[in-house]
Write an enzyme that holds these catalytic residues in place. Sequence first.
Site, PDB file in Angstrom:
ATOM      1  N   GLU A 192     -14.056   7.225   5.796  1.00 52.00           N
ATOM      2  CA  GLU A 192     -13.548   8.520   5.329  1.00 52.00           C
ATOM      3  C   GLU A 192     -12.091   8.289   4.979  1.00 52.00           C
ATOM      4  O   GLU A 192     -11.301   7.838   5.810  1.00 52.00           O
ATOM      5  CB  GLU A 192     -13.708   9.586   6.413  1.00 52.00           C
ATOM      6  N   VAL A 236      -6.607   0.994   1.317  1.00 53.02           N
ATOM      7  CA  VAL A 236      -6.926   0.079   2.418  1.00 53.02           C
ATOM      8  C   VAL A 236      -8.431  -0.081   2.549  1.00 53.02           C
ATOM      9  O   VAL A 236      -8.943  -1.193   2.719  1.00 53.02           O
ATOM     10  CB  VAL A 236      -6.318   0.585   3.742  1.00 53.02           C
ATOM     11  N   LYS A 265      -9.090  -0.632  16.805  1.00 51.49           N
ATOM     12  CA  LYS A 265      -7.660  -0.754  16.511  1.00 51.49           C
ATOM     13  C   LYS A 265      -7.110   0.613  16.128  1.00 51.49           C
ATOM     14  O   LYS A 265      -7.324   1.089  15.008  1.00 51.49           O
ATOM     15  CB  LYS A 265      -7.393  -1.746  15.365  1.00 51.49           C
ATOM     16  N   CYS A 291      -6.341  14.867   5.824  1.00 53.19           N
ATOM     17  CA  CYS A 291      -7.001  14.438   4.591  1.00 53.19           C
ATOM     18  C   CYS A 291      -7.638  15.621   3.882  1.00 53.19           C
ATOM     19  O   CYS A 291      -7.962  15.542   2.697  1.00 53.19           O
ATOM     20  CB  CYS A 291      -8.039  13.368   4.887  1.00 53.19           C
TER      21      CYS A 291
END
Length: 541
Positions: free
Chosen positions: A293, A269, A212, A327
């Site tokens: 990660e 999440v 996804k 990130c």
Amino acid sequence: MDKGVFSVPKPHNEPVKSYAPGTPERAAVLAAYNQMYHQSIEVPLWINGQEVRTQDTQSMNPPHDHQHSLGVFHKASKKEVKQAIDTALSAREKWAQTPWEQRAAIFLRAAELIAGPYRARINAATMLAQSKTVHQAEIDAACEFIDFLRFNVAYMTEMYQEQPHSTAETWNRLEYRPLEGFVYAITPFNFTAIAGNLPSSAALMGNVVIWKPSDAQVFSAQVVLDVFKEAGVPAGVINMIMGDPVMITQELLSHPDFSGLHFTGSTDVFKNLWQQIGNNIHKYKTYPRIVGETGGKDFIVAHPSADLDGLVTAIVRGAFEFQGQKCSAASRCYIPQSIWPSVSEKLMHELKTIKQGSPENPQNFMTAVIHEGSFDKLVRYIEQAKSDQDAEIIFGGGYDKTKGYFIEPTVIKTTDPHYTTMETELFGPVLTVYVYQDSDWEPTLKLVDQTSDYALTGAVFSQDRYALDQAVVALENSAGNFYINDKPTGAVVGQQPFGGARASGTNDKAGSKLNLYRWVSPRTVKEQLAVAKNYRYPFMD
């Protein structure tokens, strides 16, 4: 059937093209950008090697030109999700039994397709979908993705060669089986390479995958899928579905054959997914592998001996390339009082030269943030800093979403080392600076370590070797990727395996064997060559 012990091509890092004026790659990518901008595409689901269209679609829009439509993508219902699960499980047996060199050949071919005929297309798609400059697209969608594919094949063969000790009487073998079930790959918007690596690394090891991609990255994800198709990934091995993430995740994580999660995204999440897997643990045939990660609140800490030009360059590139939407992006900075006036002057000078706009113009160093939600969040923090007494915006602070979601490179100076933007991941072009007294070098290192829940990347600047050693020791657990006299971004596959701990993830190091080990379930096979004929042992005589 295998009829040899095969060697794969030795991996090498794909050279980064310059895209300088007059170069063929510059002309090719701008032509591809123009063509893709003016066409409208329809991205279907990809299940069992077939395009699947539904009645539910969503528009795709460039962040730097949000009124322009690039087309639509189709969204799955529960019916298509279940179809993807059934398809993957049906494909598993044949794919798991496919000889390793055949799997390797598919993904080596994918690497060469990206290096050659797909290069301009995948870069242009990334520029459009994620508002990356051509350089940022090149190092991500082309070079890093190619590196993942090449190095993962080499790492797989190294793993297979790792075998237990045998004796004259016993031949011991270790098989690296794929997981028993399907892997769920969830990929983020910010790196096309990650979107390609998360499903392909698991598939390379013989697993079947339901992938996804982020809604904000579907446009370039479609190019990734096209590469997989042309490279020869069999039907059902990698299935791409889009839609309601809560519904899709609930369907997949509640299935007994769910065997692994390969995730890159936000910390909250990921924690929720982990909790959901835990709640479902009694449903599963096996204990699922969980690889993630997540976020970062990445730092640059400077010693009074730091090289000023190198430090300023690292700040500008580390904090503001790709609008700080990495990130690993530098978002908090600790500068000693003695060098702050010079650093501040040089930094302000460099930031004034930054051009911002559409990635179609190669002179732009920055473009737009990914969507309106991100824009609005960043604006709230910027406006709060304008009114807080312990914070001061010393550069930038402007924003405009009339045409695109543009936010100026913004530098906040704070007198509180625990000010909210020193601790909160913003994921945008906002850097917060704390100036410390030179005599507080060691306490500042402790402050850096204890300020954030994250531990992804960090950098120290110093020309004093003793100070560097202090920082390496004091910040041992503060970053999974630590940089000395360099910006905290730009990890290269095969050189700096990437991942962090604490709230930054499981630190399974994408682009290394450490990650691939998570997608296999080893089986030990003992073959007795000298078969025992009597149960009695010598001591019994």
